[in-house]
Design an enzyme around this catalytic site. Structure first.
Site, PDB file in Angstrom:
ATOM      1  N   HIS A 127       1.122  31.775  -3.037  1.00 42.02           N
ATOM      2  CA  HIS A 127       0.840  31.220  -4.366  1.00 42.02           C
ATOM      3  C   HIS A 127       1.171  32.195  -5.496  1.00 42.02           C
ATOM      4  CE1 HIS A 127      -3.213  33.231  -3.794  1.00 42.02           C
ATOM      5  NE2 HIS A 127      -3.044  33.475  -5.093  1.00 42.02           N
ATOM      6  N   ASP A 159      -0.438  30.551   3.236  1.00 41.63           N
ATOM      7  CA  ASP A 159      -0.456  31.184   1.916  1.00 41.63           C
ATOM      8  C   ASP A 159       0.079  32.621   1.984  1.00 41.63           C
ATOM      9  OD1 ASP A 159      -0.752  31.460  -0.801  1.00 41.63           O
ATOM     10  OD2 ASP A 159      -2.917  31.824  -0.732  1.00 41.63           O
ATOM     11  N   GLY A 235      -5.342  38.623  -9.730  1.00 41.59           N
ATOM     12  CA  GLY A 235      -4.469  39.792  -9.666  1.00 41.59           C
ATOM     13  C   GLY A 235      -4.596  40.531  -8.347  1.00 41.59           C
ATOM     14  N   ASN A 236      -5.710  40.318  -7.633  1.00 43.53           N
ATOM     15  CA  ASN A 236      -5.878  40.888  -6.292  1.00 43.53           C
ATOM     16  C   ASN A 236      -5.109  40.102  -5.232  1.00 43.53           C
ATOM     17  OD1 ASN A 236      -8.943  42.006  -7.293  1.00 43.53           O
ATOM     18  ND2 ASN A 236      -7.769  43.314  -5.913  1.00 43.53           N
ATOM     19  N   SER A 237      -4.666  38.893  -5.575  1.00 44.79           N
ATOM     20  CA  SER A 237      -3.964  38.060  -4.602  1.00 44.79           C
ATOM     21  C   SER A 237      -2.806  38.820  -3.960  1.00 44.79           C
ATOM     22  CB  SER A 237      -3.400  36.806  -5.285  1.00 44.79           C
ATOM     23  OG  SER A 237      -4.401  35.880  -5.571  1.00 44.79           O
ATOM     24  N   LEU A 298      -1.664  21.847  16.823  1.00 48.44           N
ATOM     25  CA  LEU A 298      -2.604  21.298  17.799  1.00 48.44           C
ATOM     26  C   LEU A 298      -3.380  20.141  17.202  1.00 48.44           C
ATOM     27  CD1 LEU A 298      -3.901  21.494  20.605  1.00 48.44           C
ATOM     28  CD2 LEU A 298      -5.478  23.210  19.683  1.00 48.44           C
ATOM     29  N   GLY A 299      -3.789  20.311  15.945  1.00 51.89           N
ATOM     30  CA  GLY A 299      -4.451  19.212  15.257  1.00 51.89           C
ATOM     31  C   GLY A 299      -5.955  19.220  15.344  1.00 51.89           C
TER      32      GLY A 299
END
Length: 392
Positions: A127, A159, A235-237, A298-299
């Protein structure tokens, strides 16, 4: 007169006997004193110290300057392996931080990244760089070093993304990737990144929860997320969550927020989440080589059984089976406890996700599970994970 002389001789004999007794008593006392001294000091020839030695105060080691494992040493060794990332014309995805800085609706997004190798590959969140037309990487250095990065690959389901810079002339410091399956609640951890643009900020906390499920940008769940109270903000992402040895155990991705402002931006509630690095290890090679990840599917959604964190039990509880999924077609049910897949033991739900991630769509695997106290083996043909969650 004779009687008087006899009495005097008797008195003198008794006096000499008394003096002899006193001398003997003094000698005995001297020996006893020496014996006590030997018990306390453990000295005296080859005599062995007795239990009396254990009553002495223990030796206390004098602390020395910063050594491996101290917050200072961890920061000093790790901060050069963390970068600041700015992506222009940023994400159209929902921002997991509830506002600008770490993905957003256009403009620019700020995030962090982890140096993976000396070739210039850097791990971050999807993201942070989603739909970016330009990605700029900055190092915490004097003078400041900035490079334009190329997005090698992104994966909305985890992500995660890998970007690449030209490593020419750079002294890169890759960070070691640990085993996120061996962490425990209460472990000391450190978050390193660029919250609100404050370069390489360092915060300390503990692991406050394990096996959390957080939502990926495409609506699927990311199982096995690590919960921490270390300060994480926009900002840590993409920055690392480090263990007490300075190794990466997770990639900081989200915080729980209380949306209370008119702009819709959330305030941190002290609950942050990191993507387990064991999951990242399975994704990184595909992103580097193919630019995308074809996820085996796998679901199910799952959680670890009680006791799996300390090794007293193992397995993953099936919480939900997606209708029509490979798991559903194979007869797996809610409440089943998956013990192994393809012969590999499932210790936690983190293990289950990592094991499935190592397979390709179309692979056939044997799943050993427990249902109603009895073991059962089912054969599953893994599918391809949809690009968007069914309810996303």
């Amino acid at each position: 007169m004779g009687t008087s002389n006899f009495s005097r001789e008797v008195n003198q004999a008794m006096s000499r006997l008394l003096k002899l007794r006193i001398s003997l008593l003094t000698a005995v006392l001297a020996v006893l004193t020496l014996g006590v001294a030997l018990l306390v000091t453990g000295r005296g020839g080859n005599s062995t110290p007795t239990a009396a030695v254990s009553t002495a105060a223990p030796v206390v080691n004098t602390p020395v300057a910063a050594t491996s494992g101290t917050p200072e040493s961890i920061y000093n060794s790790a901060h050069t392996g963390v970068v600041s990332i700015i992506s222009t014309e940023g994400s159209t995805n929902s921002n997991p931080f509830g506002g600008g800085g770490g993905g957003g609706g256009g403009g620019s997004a700020l995030g962090s990244g982890v140096v993976l190798d000396n070739n210039g590959d850097i791990l971050t969140n999807e993201h942070v760089v989603d739909n970016a037309t330009k990605v700029t990487v900055s190092f915490d250095s004097t003078p400041k070093i900035t490079r334009t990065a190329k997005v090698l690959g992104t994966d909305k389901s985890t992500d995660l993304a890998v970007i690449k810079i030209d490593p020419s002339g750079l002294d890169l410091h890759p960070l070691a990737l640990a085993d996120s399956g061996s962490v425990h609640i209460g472990d000391t951890v450190y978050a390193l990144g660029n919250p609100f643009g404050y370069t390489n900020s360092f915060s300390e906390g503990i692991i406050s929860g394990l096996d959390r499920s957080i939502q990926a940008p495409n609506g699927f769940g990311i199982d096995g997320a690590i919960q921490t109270d270390a300060s994480i903000n926009p900002g840590n992402s993409g920055g690392p969550l480090l263990n007490a040895s300075g190794q990466v155990i997770g990639i900081n991705a989200q915080i729980a927020t209380n949306s209370s402002t008119a702009s819709g931006e959330g305030s941190s509630s002290g609950v942050g989440f990191a993507i387990p690095v064991n999951l990242a290890k399975t994704v990184i090679p595909q992103l580097e080589q193919n630019g995308k990840v074809a996820h085996a599917y796998l679901g199910i959604s799952s959680s670890s059984v009680p006791g799996s964190a300390n090794g007293t039990a193992f397995g993953a509880n099936v919480q939900q089976v997606v209708t029509g999924s490979p798991a559903d077609q194979a007869g797996i049910q809610n409440g089943d406890v998956i013990k192994s897949i393809g012969g590999k033991q499932v210790q936690t739900s983190d293990d289950l996700a990592a094991i499935i991630a190592a397979y390709k769509p179309g692979d056939k695997v044997s799943v050993v599970l427990t249902r109603g106290g009895s073991d059962k083996t089912v054969e599953v043909t893994l599918g391809t994970q949809p690009s968007q969650a069914p309810n996303g």
